[in-house]
Design a protein around this motif. Structure first.
Motif, PDB file in Angstrom:
ATOM      1  N   LEU A 212       2.656 -55.783  19.668  1.00  0.00           N
ATOM      2  CA  LEU A 212       3.666 -54.792  19.046  1.00  0.00           C
ATOM      3  C   LEU A 212       3.016 -53.429  18.743  1.00  0.00           C
ATOM      4  O   LEU A 212       3.642 -52.737  18.272  1.00  0.00           O
ATOM      5  CB  LEU A 212       4.693 -55.576  18.159  1.00  0.00           C
ATOM      6  N   GLY A 213       1.711 -53.497  19.032  1.00  0.00           N
ATOM      7  CA  GLY A 213       1.129 -52.016  18.391  1.00  0.00           C
ATOM      8  C   GLY A 213       0.638 -51.075  19.610  1.00  0.00           C
ATOM      9  O   GLY A 213       1.005 -51.408  20.718  1.00  0.00           O
TER      10      GLY A 213
ATOM     11  N   PRO B 187      11.017 -65.861  14.355  1.00  0.00           N
ATOM     12  CA  PRO B 187      12.171 -64.942  14.123  1.00  0.00           C
ATOM     13  C   PRO B 187      11.714 -63.740  14.181  1.00  0.00           C
ATOM     14  O   PRO B 187      12.809 -62.706  14.333  1.00  0.00           O
ATOM     15  CB  PRO B 187      12.350 -65.534  12.694  1.00  0.00           C
ATOM     16  N   MET B 188      10.588 -63.289  13.630  1.00  0.00           N
ATOM     17  CA  MET B 188      10.242 -61.916  13.945  1.00  0.00           C
ATOM     18  C   MET B 188      10.132 -60.985  15.119  1.00  0.00           C
ATOM     19  O   MET B 188       9.820 -60.051  15.118  1.00  0.00           O
ATOM     20  CB  MET B 188       8.856 -61.780  13.245  1.00  0.00           C
TER      21      MET B 188
ATOM     22  N   LEU C 141      15.511 -58.518  13.344  1.00  0.00           N
ATOM     23  CA  LEU C 141      14.806 -57.559  12.762  1.00  0.00           C
ATOM     24  C   LEU C 141      15.743 -56.226  12.289  1.00  0.00           C
ATOM     25  O   LEU C 141      15.543 -55.698  11.452  1.00  0.00           O
ATOM     26  CB  LEU C 141      13.809 -56.895  13.792  1.00  0.00           C
ATOM     27  N   LEU C 142      16.565 -56.006  13.181  1.00  0.00           N
ATOM     28  CA  LEU C 142      17.512 -55.049  13.002  1.00  0.00           C
ATOM     29  C   LEU C 142      18.450 -55.231  11.698  1.00  0.00           C
ATOM     30  O   LEU C 142      18.684 -54.299  10.901  1.00  0.00           O
ATOM     31  CB  LEU C 142      18.601 -54.716  13.989  1.00  0.00           C
ATOM     32  N   GLU C 143      18.874 -56.694  11.272  1.00  0.00           N
ATOM     33  CA  GLU C 143      19.331 -56.901  10.205  1.00  0.00           C
ATOM     34  C   GLU C 143      18.686 -57.128   9.026  1.00  0.00           C
ATOM     35  O   GLU C 143      18.861 -56.576   7.900  1.00  0.00           O
ATOM     36  CB  GLU C 143      20.194 -58.289  10.560  1.00  0.00           C
ATOM     37  N   LYS C 144      17.347 -57.776   8.978  1.00  0.00           N
ATOM     38  CA  LYS C 144      16.649 -57.975   7.804  1.00  0.00           C
ATOM     39  C   LYS C 144      15.524 -56.897   7.573  1.00  0.00           C
ATOM     40  O   LYS C 144      14.952 -56.671   6.483  1.00  0.00           O
ATOM     41  CB  LYS C 144      15.809 -59.348   8.070  1.00  0.00           C
ATOM     42  N   PHE C 145      15.174 -56.484   8.859  1.00  0.00           N
ATOM     43  CA  PHE C 145      13.829 -55.603   8.572  1.00  0.00           C
ATOM     44  C   PHE C 145      14.350 -54.473   9.634  1.00  0.00           C
ATOM     45  O   PHE C 145      13.550 -53.981  10.414  1.00  0.00           O
ATOM     46  CB  PHE C 145      12.712 -56.180   9.133  1.00  0.00           C
ATOM     47  N   PRO C 146      15.189 -53.502   8.966  1.00  0.00           N
ATOM     48  CA  PRO C 146      15.513 -52.300   9.921  1.00  0.00           C
ATOM     49  C   PRO C 146      14.295 -51.173  10.088  1.00  0.00           C
ATOM     50  O   PRO C 146      14.289 -50.471  10.978  1.00  0.00           O
ATOM     51  CB  PRO C 146      16.778 -51.627   9.086  1.00  0.00           C
ATOM     52  N   ASN C 147      13.609 -51.207   9.052  1.00  0.00           N
ATOM     53  CA  ASN C 147      12.484 -50.248   8.902  1.00  0.00           C
ATOM     54  C   ASN C 147      11.499 -50.743   9.977  1.00  0.00           C
ATOM     55  O   ASN C 147      11.084 -49.534  10.597  1.00  0.00           O
ATOM     56  CB  ASN C 147      11.875 -49.938   7.488  1.00  0.00           C
ATOM     57  N   PHE C 148      11.090 -51.905  10.058  1.00  0.00           N
ATOM     58  CA  PHE C 148      10.163 -52.116  11.082  1.00  0.00           C
ATOM     59  C   PHE C 148      10.717 -52.255  12.343  1.00  0.00           C
ATOM     60  O   PHE C 148      10.058 -51.634  13.510  1.00  0.00           O
ATOM     61  CB  PHE C 148       9.832 -53.809  10.748  1.00  0.00           C
ATOM     62  N   ALA C 149      12.077 -52.363  12.719  1.00  0.00           N
ATOM     63  CA  ALA C 149      12.538 -52.277  13.731  1.00  0.00           C
ATOM     64  C   ALA C 149      12.753 -50.738  14.242  1.00  0.00           C
ATOM     65  O   ALA C 149      12.141 -50.719  15.425  1.00  0.00           O
ATOM     66  CB  ALA C 149      14.165 -52.680  13.820  1.00  0.00           C
TER      67      ALA C 149
ATOM     68  N   LEU D 299      10.029 -55.598  24.641  1.00  0.00           N
ATOM     69  CA  LEU D 299       8.540 -56.024  24.166  1.00  0.00           C
ATOM     70  C   LEU D 299       8.433 -57.309  23.277  1.00  0.00           C
ATOM     71  O   LEU D 299       7.732 -57.919  23.317  1.00  0.00           O
ATOM     72  CB  LEU D 299       7.864 -54.567  23.512  1.00  0.00           C
ATOM     73  N   LEU D 300       9.458 -57.282  22.448  1.00  0.00           N
ATOM     74  CA  LEU D 300       9.627 -58.415  21.564  1.00  0.00           C
ATOM     75  C   LEU D 300       9.922 -59.773  22.145  1.00  0.00           C
ATOM     76  O   LEU D 300       9.059 -60.658  22.072  1.00  0.00           O
ATOM     77  CB  LEU D 300      10.755 -57.994  20.440  1.00  0.00           C
TER      78      LEU D 300
END
Length: 233
Positions: A15-16, A120-121, A127-135, A149-150
């Motif tokens: 993912l990088g 889950p990650m 991700l959009l719901e729980k980790f929006p900054n990461f998304a 990609l995910l």
């Protein structure tokens, strides 16, 4: 750059992109080392979706980069998946020029149980719901295909052990020094799997970095850079 010093090649994680490696590369350039990096297939803005998405493909990317840039005896630092790719290349390419390998946060246990914890990650909706900054950071790095990609990475993880898993026999093929680096606060990679893998290698050490999580941007980069330099002499 000091021509007498070895060339360093940095491989990014799942993912990088190569850009993730820039802060660490900068610390090594300050010490006079020439540094290189590149994006694996399917990663980064404008990247096309590869027909297959697996470690073997990324090892072929690495092989092409080494040949295109005529890198002789490079030292490779691989973050997370990048470390796995470096070891896979060294074990499977007879003429691999890699002279030494450093890994950080590289996971070796890809059993069904271990993978299920990470899935889950890999779910875009989660991700959009729980980790929006990461998304959002994934959108910035990879553009519109961040969700694909995910999904591709999740599929690779679920099939990694069966298709491209590094075995004890593979590790016995690696005859260069390997340093497996682990962050002291890494919750994804265990000390047990790291030490087990180290025991299969001929010339290996495990080093722990203080105040460091799994994510490279949340690790002690100065300590990692110093460790690399200290182990090149």
């Amino acid at each position: 750059m000091d021509k007498s010093k070895p060339t360093l090649l940095f491989l990014h994680g799942a993912l990088g992109t190569a850009q993730d490696m820039e802060p660490l590369m900068g610390l090594l350039r300050e010490k006079g080392y020439a540094t290189h990096s590149f994006n694996f297939s399917g990663h980064g803005q404008g990247a096309a979706e590869p027909t297959e998405f697996r470690i073997d493909l990324f090892a072929r990317d690495l092989e092409k980069f080494l040949k295109d840039n005529q890198l002789k005896n490079p030292i490779v630092f691989g973050y997370s998946m990048g470390g796995y790719v470096a070891l896979y290349h060294k074990a499977n390419y007879e003429d691999s020029p890699i002279d030494r390998i450093f890994t950080y946060g590289t996971k070796f246990n890809w059993s069904e149980k271990a993978v299920s914890k990470e899935l889950p990650m890999m779910n875009p909706d989660h991700l959009l719901e729980k980790f929006p900054n990461f998304a959002e950071s994934l959108k910035q790095k990879h553009g519109d295909r961040w969700k694909q990609l995910l999904r591709s990475t999740a599929h690779m993880m679920q099939n990694l052990e069966r298709l491209d898993g590094l075995t004890r026999e593979d590790m016995s093929e690696i005859d260069v020094p390997v340093i497996l680096i682990l962050g002291d606060q890494d919750r994804m990679v265990t000390s047990e799997e790291t030490h087990l893998t180290s025991s299969w290698l001929h010339h290996s050490q495990v080093k722990t970095i203080s105040h460091s999580k799994h994510e490279l941007e949340r690790s002690n980069l100065k300590e990692i850079a110093d460790l690399i330099v200290d182990n090149l002499h």
